[in-house]
Design a protein around this motif. Structure first.
Motif, PDB file in Angstrom:
ATOM      1  N   ARG A 146      -3.943 -26.712  13.042  1.00  0.00           N
ATOM      2  CA  ARG A 146      -3.254 -25.522  12.567  1.00  0.00           C
ATOM      3  C   ARG A 146      -3.558 -25.336  11.095  1.00  0.00           C
ATOM      4  NH1 ARG A 146       1.622 -23.708  10.398  1.00  0.00           N
ATOM      5  NH2 ARG A 146       2.575 -22.013  11.570  1.00  0.00           N
ATOM      6  N   SER A 147      -3.811 -24.103  10.692  1.00  0.00           N
ATOM      7  CA  SER A 147      -3.967 -23.831   9.264  1.00  0.00           C
ATOM      8  C   SER A 147      -2.565 -23.772   8.656  1.00  0.00           C
ATOM      9  CB  SER A 147      -4.710 -22.514   9.041  1.00  0.00           C
ATOM     10  OG  SER A 147      -3.867 -21.422   9.304  1.00  0.00           O
ATOM     11  N   VAL A 148      -2.488 -23.445   7.390  1.00  0.00           N
ATOM     12  CA  VAL A 148      -1.200 -23.421   6.707  1.00  0.00           C
ATOM     13  C   VAL A 148      -0.256 -22.404   7.347  1.00  0.00           C
ATOM     14  CG1 VAL A 148      -0.067 -22.967   4.509  1.00  0.00           C
ATOM     15  CG2 VAL A 148      -2.196 -24.218   4.563  1.00  0.00           C
ATOM     16  N   GLU A 149      -0.790 -21.254   7.776  1.00  0.00           N
ATOM     17  CA  GLU A 149       0.077 -20.197   8.281  1.00  0.00           C
ATOM     18  C   GLU A 149      -0.009 -19.954   9.778  1.00  0.00           C
ATOM     19  OE1 GLU A 149      -0.521 -16.702   5.997  1.00  0.00           O
ATOM     20  OE2 GLU A 149      -0.119 -17.704   4.107  1.00  0.00           O
ATOM     21  N   GLY A 150      -1.066 -20.361  10.443  1.00  0.00           N
ATOM     22  CA  GLY A 150      -1.189 -20.072  11.869  1.00  0.00           C
ATOM     23  C   GLY A 150      -2.398 -20.743  12.478  1.00  0.00           C
ATOM     24  N   TRP A 151      -2.784 -20.273  13.666  1.00  0.00           N
ATOM     25  CA  TRP A 151      -3.910 -20.821  14.418  1.00  0.00           C
ATOM     26  C   TRP A 151      -5.076 -19.849  14.286  1.00  0.00           C
ATOM     27  CZ3 TRP A 151      -3.453 -25.632  16.387  1.00  0.00           C
ATOM     28  CH2 TRP A 151      -2.160 -26.167  16.450  1.00  0.00           C
ATOM     29  N   ILE A 152      -6.181 -20.319  13.706  1.00  0.00           N
ATOM     30  CA  ILE A 152      -7.301 -19.433  13.397  1.00  0.00           C
ATOM     31  C   ILE A 152      -8.471 -19.696  14.340  1.00  0.00           C
ATOM     32  CG2 ILE A 152      -8.959 -18.732  11.629  1.00  0.00           C
ATOM     33  CD1 ILE A 152      -6.898 -19.426   9.532  1.00  0.00           C
ATOM     34  N   LEU A 153      -8.986 -18.584  14.898  1.00  0.00           N
ATOM     35  CA  LEU A 153     -10.178 -18.632  15.740  1.00  0.00           C
ATOM     36  C   LEU A 153     -11.367 -18.088  14.959  1.00  0.00           C
ATOM     37  CD1 LEU A 153      -8.759 -17.272  19.118  1.00  0.00           C
ATOM     38  CD2 LEU A 153      -9.170 -19.650  18.471  1.00  0.00           C
ATOM     39  N   PHE A 154     -12.527 -18.677  15.198  1.00  0.00           N
ATOM     40  CA  PHE A 154     -13.770 -18.251  14.562  1.00  0.00           C
ATOM     41  C   PHE A 154     -14.645 -17.639  15.647  1.00  0.00           C
ATOM     42  CE2 PHE A 154     -18.050 -19.309  12.813  1.00  0.00           C
ATOM     43  CZ  PHE A 154     -17.965 -18.552  11.663  1.00  0.00           C
ATOM     44  N   ALA A 155     -14.876 -16.343  15.563  1.00  0.00           N
ATOM     45  CA  ALA A 155     -15.673 -15.633  16.573  1.00  0.00           C
ATOM     46  C   ALA A 155     -17.033 -15.305  15.985  1.00  0.00           C
ATOM     47  CB  ALA A 155     -14.953 -14.356  16.995  1.00  0.00           C
ATOM     48  N   THR A 156     -18.095 -15.720  16.668  1.00  0.00           N
ATOM     49  CA  THR A 156     -19.453 -15.405  16.245  1.00  0.00           C
ATOM     50  C   THR A 156     -20.105 -14.527  17.298  1.00  0.00           C
ATOM     51  OG1 THR A 156     -20.306 -17.423  17.261  1.00  0.00           O
ATOM     52  CG2 THR A 156     -19.733 -17.542  14.934  1.00  0.00           C
ATOM     53  N   GLY A 157     -21.207 -13.920  16.927  1.00  0.00           N
ATOM     54  CA  GLY A 157     -21.899 -13.019  17.838  1.00  0.00           C
ATOM     55  C   GLY A 157     -21.281 -11.632  17.859  1.00  0.00           C
ATOM     56  N   VAL A 158     -20.522 -11.304  16.817  1.00  0.00           N
ATOM     57  CA  VAL A 158     -19.883  -9.998  16.741  1.00  0.00           C
ATOM     58  C   VAL A 158     -20.957  -8.964  16.395  1.00  0.00           C
ATOM     59  CG1 VAL A 158     -18.140  -8.623  15.541  1.00  0.00           C
ATOM     60  CG2 VAL A 158     -17.701 -11.025  16.001  1.00  0.00           C
ATOM     61  N   HIS A 159     -21.021  -7.902  17.162  1.00  0.00           N
ATOM     62  CA  HIS A 159     -22.020  -6.852  16.955  1.00  0.00           C
ATOM     63  C   HIS A 159     -21.861  -6.267  15.561  1.00  0.00           C
ATOM     64  CE1 HIS A 159     -24.245  -3.113  17.526  1.00  0.00           C
ATOM     65  NE2 HIS A 159     -24.840  -3.716  18.554  1.00  0.00           N
ATOM     66  N   GLU A 160     -22.990  -6.010  14.895  1.00  0.00           N
ATOM     67  CA  GLU A 160     -22.936  -5.536  13.508  1.00  0.00           C
ATOM     68  C   GLU A 160     -22.284  -4.170  13.355  1.00  0.00           C
ATOM     69  OE1 GLU A 160     -27.442  -3.638  13.290  1.00  0.00           O
ATOM     70  OE2 GLU A 160     -26.948  -5.368  12.084  1.00  0.00           O
ATOM     71  N   GLU A 161     -22.289  -3.369  14.406  1.00  0.00           N
ATOM     72  CA  GLU A 161     -21.685  -2.041  14.322  1.00  0.00           C
ATOM     73  C   GLU A 161     -20.259  -2.005  14.863  1.00  0.00           C
ATOM     74  OE1 GLU A 161     -24.263   0.909  15.960  1.00  0.00           O
ATOM     75  OE2 GLU A 161     -25.911   0.378  14.630  1.00  0.00           O
ATOM     76  N   ALA A 162     -19.709  -3.170  15.163  1.00  0.00           N
ATOM     77  CA  ALA A 162     -18.322  -3.243  15.630  1.00  0.00           C
ATOM     78  C   ALA A 162     -17.391  -2.851  14.484  1.00  0.00           C
ATOM     79  CB  ALA A 162     -17.991  -4.648  16.117  1.00  0.00           C
ATOM     80  N   GLN A 163     -16.293  -2.237  14.832  1.00  0.00           N
ATOM     81  CA  GLN A 163     -15.290  -1.850  13.843  1.00  0.00           C
ATOM     82  C   GLN A 163     -14.110  -2.821  13.917  1.00  0.00           C
ATOM     83  OE1 GLN A 163     -15.616   0.828  11.665  1.00  0.00           O
ATOM     84  NE2 GLN A 163     -17.705   0.868  12.468  1.00  0.00           N
ATOM     85  N   GLU A 164     -13.285  -2.813  12.902  1.00  0.00           N
ATOM     86  CA  GLU A 164     -12.110  -3.678  12.875  1.00  0.00           C
ATOM     87  C   GLU A 164     -11.211  -3.401  14.072  1.00  0.00           C
ATOM     88  OE1 GLU A 164      -8.439  -4.796   9.862  1.00  0.00           O
ATOM     89  OE2 GLU A 164     -10.167  -3.681   9.106  1.00  0.00           O
ATOM     90  N   ASP A 165     -11.079  -2.130  14.453  1.00  0.00           N
ATOM     91  CA  ASP A 165     -10.242  -1.767  15.599  1.00  0.00           C
ATOM     92  C   ASP A 165     -10.771  -2.342  16.904  1.00  0.00           C
ATOM     93  OD1 ASP A 165      -8.550  -0.383  13.941  1.00  0.00           O
ATOM     94  OD2 ASP A 165      -9.484   1.573  14.341  1.00  0.00           O
ATOM     95  N   ASP A 166     -12.097  -2.396  17.067  1.00  0.00           N
ATOM     96  CA  ASP A 166     -12.681  -2.965  18.282  1.00  0.00           C
ATOM     97  C   ASP A 166     -12.278  -4.425  18.441  1.00  0.00           C
ATOM     98  OD1 ASP A 166     -14.030  -0.547  18.731  1.00  0.00           O
ATOM     99  OD2 ASP A 166     -15.783  -1.207  17.572  1.00  0.00           O
ATOM    100  N   ILE A 167     -12.391  -5.187  17.379  1.00  0.00           N
ATOM    101  CA  ILE A 167     -12.053  -6.618  17.424  1.00  0.00           C
ATOM    102  C   ILE A 167     -10.546  -6.799  17.549  1.00  0.00           C
ATOM    103  CG2 ILE A 167     -12.192  -8.768  16.118  1.00  0.00           C
ATOM    104  CD1 ILE A 167     -14.812  -7.564  14.930  1.00  0.00           C
ATOM    105  N   TYR A 168      -9.786  -5.978  16.835  1.00  0.00           N
ATOM    106  CA  TYR A 168      -8.326  -6.069  16.906  1.00  0.00           C
ATOM    107  C   TYR A 168      -7.843  -5.790  18.328  1.00  0.00           C
ATOM    108  CZ  TYR A 168      -3.552  -5.856  15.149  1.00  0.00           C
ATOM    109  OH  TYR A 168      -2.231  -6.119  14.908  1.00  0.00           O
ATOM    110  N   ASP A 169      -8.398  -4.768  18.963  1.00  0.00           N
ATOM    111  CA  ASP A 169      -8.001  -4.443  20.345  1.00  0.00           C
ATOM    112  C   ASP A 169      -8.386  -5.556  21.303  1.00  0.00           C
ATOM    113  OD1 ASP A 169      -6.986  -2.050  19.423  1.00  0.00           O
ATOM    114  OD2 ASP A 169      -8.756  -0.878  20.025  1.00  0.00           O
ATOM    115  N   LYS A 170      -9.577  -6.116  21.145  1.00  0.00           N
ATOM    116  CA  LYS A 170     -10.072  -7.161  22.049  1.00  0.00           C
ATOM    117  C   LYS A 170      -9.207  -8.420  21.954  1.00  0.00           C
ATOM    118  CE  LYS A 170     -13.749  -8.014  24.696  1.00  0.00           C
ATOM    119  NZ  LYS A 170     -14.008  -7.275  25.911  1.00  0.00           N
ATOM    120  N   PHE A 171      -8.937  -8.871  20.742  1.00  0.00           N
ATOM    121  CA  PHE A 171      -8.134 -10.085  20.550  1.00  0.00           C
ATOM    122  C   PHE A 171      -6.645  -9.801  20.725  1.00  0.00           C
ATOM    123  CE2 PHE A 171     -12.058 -11.581  18.755  1.00  0.00           C
ATOM    124  CZ  PHE A 171     -12.042 -12.955  18.953  1.00  0.00           C
ATOM    125  N   GLY A 172      -6.215  -8.584  20.469  1.00  0.00           N
ATOM    126  CA  GLY A 172      -4.807  -8.217  20.582  1.00  0.00           C
ATOM    127  C   GLY A 172      -4.279  -8.266  22.007  1.00  0.00           C
TER     128      GLY A 172
END
Length: 179
Positions: free
Chosen positions: A71-97
């Motif tokens: 656990r990090s100091v504030e929560g549980w952090i995931l490291f995602a690689t292979g994220v498409h360069e044209e992805a937007q913050e909303d795309d990743i937020y929706d997918k992980f959300g």
């Protein structure tokens, strides 16, 4: 030959004959006695109980295991690689959300192109949400590109990659073709 008028006259640089006789390395010498009774103490915060932990600092709560996600100091952090360069913050937020409430998310951008560099850090409040996202999205697809999701912080011994083959899940994929 001391003068009461001037303090500079009180400084004696050479011992007289009586003092020379007492400066030998005898057991009565106060300096020798002091050195023999002194204990060497090195380092900042030296204590007699060197094995005890210092209770003056806060620590992270641990579950007692030595291997696995940390656990990090504030929560549980995931490291995602292979994220498409044209992805937007909303795309990743929706997918992980879909797997729980996202506490924080970092997307680093390439200064030259303005596109995402290919990875994201996603923080969840609870271990269960982060674990569900890891299991559900690792190997999944985002904008036609395969995602690899793993824990950002892991407890356990450091494993060197010398002299052996890299594990399949930790290999880097090649960069996408540029047109």
């Amino acid at each position: 030959a001391r003068s009461e008028d001037n303090m500079a006259d009180d400084l004696v640089l050479e011992p007289d004959a009586q003092e020379l006789g007492t400066l030998g390395a005898t057991d009565d010498d106060p300096v020798t006695k002091l050195k023999s009774s002194a204990t060497k103490r090195k380092g900042r915060g030296f204590r007699e109980e060197a094995g005890k932990a210092d209770d003056g600092y806060e620590g992270m709560e641990t579950d007692g295991s030595n291997v696995g996600p940390a656990r990090s100091v504030e929560g549980w952090i995931l490291f995602a690689t292979g994220v498409h360069e044209e992805a937007q913050e909303d795309d990743i937020y929706d997918k992980f959300g879909e797997y729980g409430e996202i506490k924080n998310m970092h997307l680093n951008l390439d200064r030259r192109t303005g596109f995402i560099k290919g990875y994201a850090l996603v923080e969840f409040n609870t271990f269960k949400e982060a674990q569900a996202a890891l299991e559900g999205l690792n190997g999944g697809d985002l904008l036609g590109q395969r995602l690899t999701v793993d824990w950002a912080f892991v407890k356990g011994p450091y494993k060197s990659s010398r002299g052996g083959r890299r594990v399949e899940s930790h290999q880097r994929g090649r960069s996408p073709d540029r047109y």
